[in-house]
Design a protein around this motif. Structure first.
Motif, short mmCIF file in Angstrom:
data_model
loop_
_atom_site.label_atom_id
_atom_site.label_comp_id
_atom_site.label_asym_id
_atom_site.label_seq_id
_atom_site.Cartn_x
_atom_site.Cartn_y
_atom_site.Cartn_z
N GLY A 163 89.22 65.67 10.64
CA GLY A 163 90.29 66.59 10.28
C GLY A 163 89.74 67.71 9.43
O GLY A 163 88.52 67.83 9.21
N PRO A 164 90.61 68.54 8.90
CA PRO A 164 90.14 69.71 8.15
C PRO A 164 89.55 69.38 6.79
O PRO A 164 88.84 70.20 6.20
CB PRO A 164 91.41 70.55 8.00
N ASP A 165 89.83 68.18 6.27
CA ASP A 165 89.37 67.82 4.93
C ASP A 165 88.29 66.73 5.00
O ASP A 165 88.21 65.97 5.97
CB ASP A 165 90.55 67.31 4.09
N PRO A 166 87.48 66.62 3.95
CA PRO A 166 86.54 65.50 3.88
C PRO A 166 87.30 64.17 3.89
O PRO A 166 88.40 64.07 3.35
CB PRO A 166 85.81 65.72 2.55
N VAL A 167 86.71 63.16 4.50
CA VAL A 167 87.32 61.83 4.55
C VAL A 167 86.33 60.82 3.97
O VAL A 167 85.17 60.75 4.41
CB VAL A 167 87.69 61.43 6.00
N GLN A 168 86.80 60.05 3.00
CA GLN A 168 85.91 59.09 2.35
C GLN A 168 85.60 57.93 3.29
O GLN A 168 86.49 57.35 3.91
CB GLN A 168 86.53 58.56 1.06
N PHE A 171 81.28 60.56 2.05
CA PHE A 171 82.38 61.32 2.64
C PHE A 171 81.93 61.96 3.95
O PHE A 171 80.85 62.58 4.01
CB PHE A 171 82.84 62.43 1.69
N PRO A 226 82.15 65.00 6.33
CA PRO A 226 82.47 66.40 6.01
C PRO A 226 83.70 66.89 6.77
O PRO A 226 84.13 66.27 7.75
CB PRO A 226 81.21 67.14 6.44
N PRO A 227 84.26 68.00 6.33
CA PRO A 227 85.41 68.59 7.05
C PRO A 227 85.07 68.82 8.52
O PRO A 227 83.94 69.19 8.86
CB PRO A 227 85.64 69.91 6.32
N GLY A 228 86.04 68.56 9.36
CA GLY A 228 85.85 68.76 10.79
C GLY A 228 85.55 67.51 11.56
O GLY A 228 85.66 67.49 12.79
#
Length: 691
Positions: free
Chosen positions: A251-256, A244, A246-248
C-alpha cells in the motif's frame, strides 16, 4: 489390609523414583501443562493468502512441567512442530500444530524426566504454488526466517521470565535447547546456526549465497541484485529489531513486518535436536555452534538426507537446495577436534540405541541417528514416510476431508499405512533413548560412572560405565512410577487390539468376520504383482485393468480359530516359480476382522487393502517393487486363461478347465495295422483300446 497395600505401593513408587536418574529416566509420573502462554507478538503474512494485509498476532506456547517438582534450576527444551509453514489441513497434512500427537508425547516424556518443555506455535504463511522456483524460494526463505525469529524469541522469553518475573518456571537460563520436528527441524537447524544477518546471505568467504538472492548478479543496468531477506524490512534474525516493508509493497504506507521482542537477552542455545528437516545452507554451520542430535530417514522424499533440492510435499515442485542430517554431520565431523559434537563422541556410549545408530549407518558420527523405517533389505518400502514418529486421528481428518472435498486422510495413509500410536510411540522410545543421555551429559546434568546397566530396569543409566547393583524393577502389573499397567490385547493384528494397553491379558481375538471365508474348505490364492518386473508378461491385461493374475500364485488354506494369529497351511506352488513366496507365506501371521486383513510380514504390520475381489498390500514387499495380494479361490471366475487353449475364456480367469486339440503322429511303417485302424488309449478312456 487395603490401607497397608496402598502404603506399600506408595513406598514402592517413591523407592523407584529415588533410584531413577533425573534427566535419564522418567522420574515423574505426571506433568502440568499451561496452555497458550504468550511468549511474544509479531507480524504474520498469513492474511495475504486471503488478500488482506499483514497483521500482528500473539505467539503462544504450551509449557510442560514435571508435576510436584521442587527443583528451581531446570533445563528448557523448546519444541518446534512441523507443518510446512501453513495451517494444519491447508498444508495438505493431518499434522502441523503444537498439539500434534508426537508433540504432546515427546513434550510429556521430557517433562517427566525433569525438563521444562515449551511447545511453541510460530508464524506461518507462504505460497507453495508460486509460479517459479525463484518465487517459491523467496517465499520459503522468508517463512523460515520468521520461524527462526520466533524460536529465538521463545528462548529470550524464558530468560526474561527468569530475570524479571520471579522465575515462574524454575529454569536455568544457561541450559536451553531446541527440538524441531519436520518443518520445525528446518527452523531449529537455522536458529541454532545463523550467527547474524550477513551469515544468512553470504558464504564463509564473503560471497553471496546466490540461491538466496534475486535479480541479476552481472550488474545489468536497471536490474537490481538483492538478497531475498533484507534486515531493514524483515528485522534481524534474532527478532530484536523492527522491520518495515517500504511504501508501495502493501500500500502507500510502510507496513511493519517484524516487531522487536525481549531485547537485551541472548538467543543462544546449548543444543539442538531435530526429527527430519534440513539446513538452508552448510555455510551457516560453523565450529562453536551448538551440539546437534539428528534423526532422519535416509530415503526422506521431502527433506534431503544429503544436499539436494527441497520439494513442495503437495505438488512436488522444486524450491531450494538444502542439506540434511548426513551432510550436516559430515560437516561437523570435518571440523578440527574437538568438533561441535565432541562431547558426545567422548562419551563412547554403547547402549542399545547408540549401537543401533551405528548399525543403521551413521558412519561413527555420534549424534546422527539414521531412521530405517520399514525397510526390506536395503530398500525402504515406505519412502514417502519421512516421519514415522507421527500419528493423528483418522476420523477427525476424514471429517475435514468430507467438509472440504479433500483426500488428506487417504493420501497420508497411503504414504504411511502403519501410522498409529504403536509405531509412533516406538519411535519416540528411540528418540528419547538416544537423545536423553547425550543432552544430560552435555549440560552437566548427569555424568558417567557406576550405575544401573540393565536396560530393563526402571533406573537404567546409559551413562553408567559399570553396574553398581542399584537396578530397581517395576512389580508385575505396575510401571516404574508404581501405577497399575493397563491390561488388554497388545497385538496390533488382533481385532480387539488396545493401543493404550501395556500388559498383555490374553484376550486377543484374531478372527472376527462373517464376510471373509476361512477354514480348510476355503482355498486361498496368494501372489505378487508382476507389473514392472521381469515377469510382467505373465500379468497379461489383468493388472492393467486393476486386477491380478490368479494363475501366477500359490495356494493354501487359512488355519486357526482366532485365539492366536492366523496362518496359512497346506501351501502348494502349482507354478513351480514361487518358492520364495511360499516360504514367506509359511511365516506370515495375520488377523481377519470384519472386512479387513492385517498381515505381519518382513518385520512390518501391513493393513491389506480390499477391493471386493482381493486384498493387496499398500506398500511393496520386496526390492522389485512387487505388492502382495491374497484372495479366496472362489472370488475368481473359473475358466481358461490360456489363449492357446481351444476353450479360452479370459486371461484373468482361473485356469482350471483348459482343453486343447491334440494331433498324434504315429509312424506305422513297420507295424501291422488293423483293418479297424489305429486306436489311442489312455487315462482319459480307461486304457481300453476298444473304447
Amino acid at each position: 489390609m487395603k490401607k497397608f497395600l496402598t502404603l506399600a505401593l506408595s513406598f514402592l513408587a517413591f523407592a523407584q523414583v529415588d533410584a531413577q536418574v533425573r534427566y535419564l529416566n522418567e522420574v515423574f509420573s505426571d506433568v502440568t501443562v499451561t496452555t497458550d502462554v504468550v511468549y511474544g507478538t509479531n507480524v504474520t503474512v498469513l492474511p495475504l493468502l486471503q488478500g488482506q494485509a499483514p497483521a500482528a498476532q500473539p505467539l503462544v506456547c504450551d509449557i510442560y512441567e514435571p508435576n510436584g517438582d521442587t527443583e528451581t534450576d531446570r533445563p528448557v527444551l523448546i519444541y518446534i512442530h512441523t507443518g510446512n509453514f501453513l495451517p494444519q489441513y491447508l498444508n495438505g497434512s493431518a499434522v502441523g500444530t503444537k498439539n500434534d500427537s508426537v508433540a504432546v508425547e515427546l513434550c510429556s516424556r521430557y517433562a517427566k524426566m525433569g525438563y521444562v518443555v515449551a511447545s511453541i506455535d510460530y508464524r506461518q504463511g507462504w505460497n507453495p504454488l508460486a509460479a517459479t522456483q525463484s518465487e517459491r524460494t523467496f517465499q520459503l526463505i522468508n517463512a523460515a526466517y520468521r520461524g527462526v525469529q520466533d524460536a529465538r524469541t521463545a528462548v529470550r522469553y524464558f530468560r526474561m521470565t527468569e530475570d524479571t518475573m520471579g522465575d515462574p518456571y524454575g529454569i536455568d537460563p544457561s541450559m536451553i535447547g531446541y527440538l524441531g520436528e519436520g518443518t520445525g527441524g528446518y527452523v531449529s537447524y537455522a536458529a541454532a546456526t545463523i550467527s547474524d544477518y550477513n551469515d544468512v546471505i553470504y558464504d564463509d568467504n564473503g560471497a553471496p549465497i546466490t540461491k538466496f538472492w534475486t535479480g541479476d548478479p552481472n550488474g545489468t543496468p536497471g536490474v537490481d541484485y538483492l538478497p531475498m531477506v533484507i534486515e531493514a524490512v524483515n528485522g534481524n534474525p534474532e527478532g530484536t529489531t523492527d522491520g518495515f516493508a517500504p511504501p508501495g509493497v502493501f500500500g502507500p504506507d510502510p507496513v511493519q513486518l517484524c516487531i522487536a521482542n525481549h531485547t537485551g537477552y541472548s538467543s543462544d542455545v546449548s543444543y539442538q535436536v531435530n526429527l527430519g528437516g534440513a539446513l538452508g545452507d552448510l555455510n551457516w554451520l560453523d565450529p562453536g555452534d551448538p551440539a546437534m542430535i539428528s534423526f532422519q530417514c535416509p530415503a526422506d522424499q521431502f527433506a534431503p538426507y544429503t544436499t539436494q533440492v527441497v520439494v513442495v510435499p503437495t505438488t512436488g515442485e522444486n524450491v531450494v537446495e538444502a542439506s540434511g542430517a548426513f551432510d550436516i554431520h559430515a560437516e561437523i565431523n570435518a571440523q578440527p577436534a574437538p568438533n561441535n559434537n565432541g562431547s558426545f563422541q567422548a562419551l563412547g556410549l554403547t547402549d542399545a540405541y547408540s549401537a543401533q545408530a551405528v548399525a543403521n549407518g551413521n558412519q561413527g558420527w555420534d549424534g546422527l541417528y539414521p531412521v530405517l523405517n520399514d525397510y526390506v533389505g536395503s530398500t525402504p518400502t515406505q519412502p514417502f514416510d519421512g516421519a514415522p514418529w507421527q500419528w493423528w486421528d483418522v476420523a477427525t481428518t476424514e471429517m475435514v476431508d468430507a467438509a472440504n472435498g479433500t483426500t488428506i486422510a487417504a493420501t497420508q495413509l497411503t504414504l504411511n499405512p502403519n501410522m498409529g500410536p504403536l509405531e509412533g510411540r516406538a519411535y519416540c522410545d528411540t528418540i528419547v533413548g538416544y537423545s536423553a543421555p547425550r543432552m544430560a551429559a552435555l549440560l552437566g546434568l548427569a555424568s558417567q560412572g557406576p550405575g544401573c546397566t540393565d536396560a530393563d530396569a526402571c533406573n537404567f543409566n546409559a551413562l553408567a560405565t559399570s553396574d553398581d547393583g542399584s537396578c530397581v524393577y517395576a512389580d508385575p502389573g505396575f510401571n516404574c512410577a508404581g501405577e497399575p499397567i493397563a491390561a488388554g490385547c497388545t497385538n496390533p493384528l488382533a481385532c480387539n487390539y488396545d493401543n493404550t494397553a501395556t500388559l498383555e491379558d490374553g484376550s486377543c481375538d484374531f478372527l472376527d468376520s462373517s464376510t471373509i471365508p476361512t477354514g480348510t474348505e476355503n482355498v486361498w490364492l496368494v501372489g505378487l504383482t508382476l507389473t514392472g518386473t521381469a515377469f510382467e508378461a505373465f500379468a497379461g491385461p489383468c493388472e492393467a485393468a486393476g486386477g491380478v493374475n490368479p494363475n501366477v500364485s500359490i495356494n493354501g488354506v487359512i488355519a486357526g480359530d482366532g485365539s492366536a494369529p492366523l496362518a496359512m497351511a497346506g501351501i502348494t506352488d502349482p507354478t513351480g516359480l514361487l518358492a520364495d513366496l511360499a516360504a514367506l507365506a509359511s511365516t506370515v501371521e495375520f488377523g481377519i476382522c470384519g472386512d479387513n486383513i492385517t498381515v505381519a510380514a518382513l518385520g512390518n504390520i501391513i493393513p491389506m487393502v480390499g477391493n471386493g475381489q482381493f486384498w493387496q498390500s499398500p506398500i511393496p514387499v520386496n526390492d522389485d517393487g512387487q505388492y502382495l495380494w491374497a484372495a479366496p479361490l472362489a472370488n475368481f471366475p473359473i475358466g481358461c486363461g490360456d489363449p492357446e487353449a481351444n476353450n479360452f475364456t479370459d486371461a484373468c480367469d482361473l485356469s482350471l478347465a483348459c482343453t486343447y486339440d491334440v494331433t498324434l503322429r504315429v509312424n506305422m511303417a513297420n507295424e501291422m495295422v488293423s483293418e479297424n485302424g489305429v486306436h489311442v488309449a489312455g487315462e482319459f478312456q480307461g486304457w481300453d483300446p476298444a473304447a
